[in-house]
Design a protein around this motif. Structure first.
Motif, PDB file in Angstrom:
ATOM      1  N   ALA A  32       0.832  -1.205   0.000  1.00 41.45           N
ATOM      2  CA  ALA A  32       0.000   0.000   0.000  1.00 41.45           C
ATOM      3  C   ALA A  32       0.867   1.254   0.000  1.00 41.45           C
ATOM      4  N   VAL A  33       0.280   2.346  -0.489  1.00 44.47           N
ATOM      5  CA  VAL A  33       0.935   3.648  -0.407  1.00 44.47           C
ATOM      6  C   VAL A  33       0.923   4.081   1.053  1.00 44.47           C
ATOM      7  N   LEU A  34       2.088   4.460   1.572  1.00 45.48           N
ATOM      8  CA  LEU A  34       2.188   4.794   2.985  1.00 45.48           C
ATOM      9  C   LEU A  34       1.843   6.269   3.183  1.00 45.48           C
ATOM     10  N   ASP A  35       0.544   6.572   3.207  1.00 43.16           N
ATOM     11  CA  ASP A  35       0.099   7.937   3.481  1.00 43.16           C
ATOM     12  C   ASP A  35      -0.291   8.031   4.954  1.00 43.16           C
ATOM     13  N   ARG A  36      -0.828   9.160   5.350  1.00 44.33           N
ATOM     14  CA  ARG A  36      -1.131   9.385   6.765  1.00 44.33           C
ATOM     15  C   ARG A  36      -2.170   8.392   7.291  1.00 44.33           C
ATOM     16  N   SER A  37      -3.226   8.161   6.528  1.00 43.37           N
ATOM     17  CA  SER A  37      -4.278   7.264   7.001  1.00 43.37           C
ATOM     18  C   SER A  37      -3.763   5.836   7.147  1.00 43.37           C
ATOM     19  N   THR A  38      -2.945   5.405   6.186  1.00 41.93           N
ATOM     20  CA  THR A  38      -2.362   4.061   6.279  1.00 41.93           C
ATOM     21  C   THR A  38      -1.418   3.970   7.461  1.00 41.93           C
ATOM     22  N   ALA A  39      -0.629   5.024   7.669  1.00 39.88           N
ATOM     23  CA  ALA A  39       0.306   5.043   8.789  1.00 39.88           C
ATOM     24  C   ALA A  39      -0.433   4.924  10.117  1.00 39.88           C
ATOM     25  N   LEU A  40      -1.581   5.577  10.242  1.00 41.46           N
ATOM     26  CA  LEU A  40      -2.363   5.492  11.471  1.00 41.46           C
ATOM     27  C   LEU A  40      -2.932   4.091  11.672  1.00 41.46           C
ATOM     28  N   GLU A  41      -3.361   3.441  10.590  1.00 39.79           N
ATOM     29  CA  GLU A  41      -3.849   2.063  10.701  1.00 39.79           C
ATOM     30  C   GLU A  41      -2.732   1.131  11.175  1.00 39.79           C
ATOM     31  N   ILE A  42      -1.539   1.312  10.606  1.00 48.49           N
ATOM     32  CA  ILE A  42      -0.402   0.481  11.019  1.00 48.49           C
ATOM     33  C   ILE A  42      -0.066   0.739  12.482  1.00 48.49           C
ATOM     34  N   ALA A  43      -0.094   2.009  12.882  1.00 52.00           N
ATOM     35  CA  ALA A  43       0.212   2.348  14.272  1.00 52.00           C
ATOM     36  C   ALA A  43      -0.775   1.696  15.227  1.00 52.00           C
ATOM     37  N   ARG A  44      -2.048   1.681  14.869  1.00 50.88           N
ATOM     38  CA  ARG A  44      -3.059   1.041  15.726  1.00 50.88           C
ATOM     39  C   ARG A  44      -2.827  -0.459  15.818  1.00 50.88           C
ATOM     40  N   SER A  45      -2.414  -1.070  14.705  1.00 55.37           N
ATOM     41  CA  SER A  45      -2.134  -2.502  14.723  1.00 55.37           C
ATOM     42  C   SER A  45      -0.920  -2.814  15.604  1.00 55.37           C
ATOM     43  N   ILE A  46       0.119  -1.998  15.497  1.00 52.36           N
ATOM     44  CA  ILE A  46       1.306  -2.205  16.324  1.00 52.36           C
ATOM     45  C   ILE A  46       0.968  -2.044  17.799  1.00 52.36           C
ATOM     46  N   ASP A  47       0.085  -1.100  18.103  1.00 49.15           N
ATOM     47  CA  ASP A  47      -0.248  -0.761  19.486  1.00 49.15           C
ATOM     48  C   ASP A  47      -1.322  -1.655  20.093  1.00 49.15           C
ATOM     49  N   ALA A  48      -1.902  -2.546  19.276  1.00 45.97           N
ATOM     50  CA  ALA A  48      -3.040  -3.345  19.741  1.00 45.97           C
ATOM     51  C   ALA A  48      -2.744  -4.166  21.000  1.00 45.97           C
ATOM     52  N   PRO A  49      -1.637  -4.887  21.102  1.00 44.14           N
ATOM     53  CA  PRO A  49      -1.377  -5.651  22.337  1.00 44.14           C
ATOM     54  C   PRO A  49      -1.322  -4.776  23.580  1.00 44.14           C
ATOM     55  N   ARG A  50      -0.703  -3.616  23.498  1.00 42.92           N
ATOM     56  CA  ARG A  50      -0.619  -2.732  24.663  1.00 42.92           C
ATOM     57  C   ARG A  50      -2.007  -2.272  25.099  1.00 42.92           C
ATOM     58  N   VAL A  51      -2.836  -1.903  24.122  1.00 36.85           N
ATOM     59  CA  VAL A  51      -4.181  -1.430  24.438  1.00 36.85           C
ATOM     60  C   VAL A  51      -5.034  -2.563  25.000  1.00 36.85           C
ATOM     61  N   ALA A  52      -4.937  -3.730  24.383  1.00 37.65           N
ATOM     62  CA  ALA A  52      -5.774  -4.854  24.808  1.00 37.65           C
ATOM     63  C   ALA A  52      -5.462  -5.302  26.230  1.00 37.65           C
ATOM     64  N   TYR A  53      -4.191  -5.332  26.588  1.00 35.93           N
ATOM     65  CA  TYR A  53      -3.793  -5.802  27.916  1.00 35.93           C
ATOM     66  C   TYR A  53      -3.688  -4.673  28.933  1.00 35.93           C
ATOM     67  N   GLY A  54      -3.797  -3.421  28.465  1.00 31.68           N
ATOM     68  CA  GLY A  54      -3.698  -2.297  29.394  1.00 31.68           C
ATOM     69  C   GLY A  54      -2.335  -2.177  30.044  1.00 31.68           C
ATOM     70  N   VAL A  55      -1.286  -2.456  29.290  1.00 28.05           N
ATOM     71  CA  VAL A  55       0.072  -2.433  29.826  1.00 28.05           C
ATOM     72  C   VAL A  55       0.694  -1.057  29.588  1.00 28.05           C
ATOM     73  N   ASP A  56       1.323  -0.515  30.619  1.00 28.98           N
ATOM     74  CA  ASP A  56       2.046   0.751  30.489  1.00 28.98           C
ATOM     75  C   ASP A  56       3.544   0.502  30.543  1.00 28.98           C
ATOM     76  N   VAL A  57       4.254   1.089  29.597  1.00 26.41           N
ATOM     77  CA  VAL A  57       5.719   1.035  29.586  1.00 26.41           C
ATOM     78  C   VAL A  57       6.202   2.478  29.668  1.00 26.41           C
ATOM     79  N   THR A  58       6.957   2.804  30.727  1.00 21.12           N
ATOM     80  CA  THR A  58       7.397   4.182  30.950  1.00 21.12           C
ATOM     81  C   THR A  58       8.889   4.223  31.243  1.00 21.12           C
ATOM     82  N   ARG A  59       9.420   5.422  31.232  1.00 21.18           N
ATOM     83  CA  ARG A  59      10.819   5.647  31.579  1.00 21.18           C
ATOM     84  C   ARG A  59      10.953   7.020  32.220  1.00 21.18           C
ATOM     85  N   ASN A  60      12.064   7.242  32.894  1.00 26.95           N
ATOM     86  CA  ASN A  60      12.338   8.544  33.479  1.00 26.95           C
ATOM     87  C   ASN A  60      12.839   9.499  32.404  1.00 26.95           C
TER      88      ASN A  60
END
Length: 533
Positions: A32-60
């Motif tokens: 696919a052409v990597l435009d803004r809308s596609t990039a957001l879909e990919i970002a949501r897919s990458i972030d799905a495990p974190r959202v589903a499990y409610g896991v927070d990863v932080t740093r100082n």
């Protein structure tokens, strides 16, 4: 993802697209052409495990209040691991297939995929053309929450990533990075520093200007106190860093360009400018005696009271004009140093690093005096300095009997625009050129052909540009040989046709995310070297 798919800071991004990634993401968006809308879909897919499990990863993170300037530490989100893999502009470009193979192998070795024996992290590799410097590269974005809700560790990730890159360079026939192979890397320029220079209309970033100023002052100084005074004369701000609970032991220093108006100064430690400009490394080239140590402490104290209005405690030779006879004296010293180097083995990296630092410092001092904007003298200094960037454990004090370029740096800094004329400068330039050739030959003899070729190119271009501005120097009966050109390395077979990766294994259907209730055993915190939890 939206930045990687966007136009870039200088509109340098061209045709952004995926070259590798999680099998399901590639099946859905690989073509696919990597435009803004596609990039957001990919970002949501990458972030799905974190959202589903409610896991927070932080740093100082250190956060500066824009109004008061106060610095505080707070926890910030750190659930995405990002890095770029880049080639030098001289290596040309690789094919998408080659980059795909490299990216897959990199994330496997870093432990982000099922190859680690754990659940996979979702990830992608984005390619969007060459950088502003002409470097072919890719970006990797990896979720640090695995598909089973556990966290991927990033402990010691910088060192591990360097080790993996070294392995990839060997396996794919790429040019090894000098910093990894020989520990001679130079400090990188941060985007904010480059943006500040562009915003203020400067031709170079502040760290490069400060590096040249510090290098010239250090080489031209006979002791630490003179070094402090010379930095003050150069117009930069300087302040010491004392040892814990002491005000008579200086452990380090920092410098800053004087800001304009109400702007706050940006301070840089010596080690941030270059590996060989830390105070312990600089002290290796100065005499160590109670008198010089006390004199240095007094100058540091005066500088610490008010960096803006520092006044020298005991002004020295930096306040006077050098005797014209010193030109001949210091030119002879350079010739004697050149003869001494014939007996220095190429494996003695510490001694050759001292030679590189002093030769670079002489050009830096000269540049500081005569170049209103960075020119060939500054470029020559910077190239030579790279040979001085050895690791701390490899360094040692300069041999007492070894000659020095400190005197040359001093007269070039203080008398380069005096009535001495260009003849003295031309003679010293020839001697400095001989030291540069000796350094180039040492790299070649040690098997570092790439570094030797870089110095040879510097001699052909930057050094020659300086030489053309000065009168020719001809000794009776002397034959002046042109700088030797090294044989270039054999041309590499086009990398795009080598070692193409087989299609990555994995289902094109995204894995099902099934949140589970955490038990008491899941409450432990997984910390790493970057304070993520």
């Amino acid at each position: 993802m939206t930045y990687l798919a966007g136009e870039g800071r200088a509109n340098e991004h061209e045709e952004p697209h995926l070259v590798a990634g999680d099998a399901a993401i590639m099946a859905m968006h690989g073509d696919a052409v990597l435009d803004r809308s596609t990039a957001l879909e990919i970002a949501r897919s990458i972030d799905a495990p974190r959202v589903a499990y409610g896991v927070d990863v932080t740093r100082n993170a250190r956060v500066t209040d824009p109004e008061t300037g106060d610095v505080r530490t707070e926890r910030v989100a750190a659930d995405v691991w990002h890095c770029s893999l880049s080639l030098h502009a001289d290596e040309g470009q690789l094919s998408d297939e080659k980059w795909s193979a490299i990216a897959q192998q990199f994330v496997d070795e870093m432990g982000f995929t099922e190859a680690s024996g754990k659940a996979a992290c979702r990830w992608v590799a984005v390619r969007h053309g060459a950088s502003t410097n002409g470097n072919d590269h890719i970006h990797l974005a990896v979720s640090l929450v695995r598909e089973d809700g556990t966290k991927a560790t990033t402990h010691n990730d910088f060192r591990r990533a360097q080790d993996v890159c070294r392995q990839l360079e060997r396996e794919h026939g790429l040019t090894p990075l000098e910093a990894r192979e020989r520990g001679m890397g130079e400090r990188g320029v941060k985007p904010a520093e480059r943006a500040r220079a562009e915003r203020e209309g400067k031709v170079e970033v502040d760290p490069h200007r400060l590096e040249r100023t510090v290098r010239g002052a250090a080489t031209a100084s006979l002791d630490e106190g003179e070094f402090v005074r010379r930095l003050r004369r150069a117009g930069v701000l300087i302040r010491p860093r004392y040892a814990a609970a002491r005000d008579d032991v200086v452990a380090g220093y920092s410098v800053a360009v004087r800001p304009v108006g109400n702007d706050r100064p940006v301070w840089y430690g010596g080690g941030r400018l270059a590996r060989d400009l830390t105070l312990p490394r600089l002290r290796e080239g100065w005499p160590d005696s109670p008198q010089t140590a006390q004199g240095a402490v007094e100058e540091w104290r005066a500088a610490s009271k008010n960096p803006w209005r520092y006044r020298p405690v005991a002004p020295g030779r930096e306040e006077t004009t050098p005797d014209p006879e010193l030109w001949e004296k210091y030119s002879r010293e350079l010739g004697e140093l050149r003869k001494q180097l014939r007996d220095v083995p190429v494996t003695d990296r510490a001694t050759w690093a001292h030679v590189a630092r002093e030769t670079s410092g002489a050009f830096a001092a000269w540049s500081q005096r005569v170049e209103a904007t960075p020119g060939p003298l500054a470029a020559t200094s910077r190239e030579l300095a790279r040979s001085a960037h050895i690791r701390a454990h490899e360094s040692r004090p300069k041999p007492v009997q070894m000659g020095s370029a400190a005197g040359v740096a001093m007269v070039l800094m203080q008398a380069a625009v005096s009535g001495q004329g260009s003849a003295g400068q031309a003679i010293m330039l020839r001697q400095l050129g001989r030291l540069s050739v000796a350094l180039m030959d040492a790299h070649a003899a040690a098997g570092d052909a790439r570094r030797a070729e870089q110095l040879a190119q510097m001699m052909r271009e930057k050094f020659a540009a300086v030489e053309q501005q000065l009168p020719a120097v001809q000794a009776p009966g002397e034959k002046v040989a042109a700088p030797r050109t090294l044989t270039p390395a054999e041309e590499k077979v086009r990398l795009a046709t080598e070692g193409l990766a087989a299609p990555g294994a994995g289902s094109p259907v995204p894995n099902t995310i099934t949140p589970r209730k955490r038990s008491a055993a899941d409450t432990s915190r997984d910390r790493d070297g970057h304070s993520r939890e």
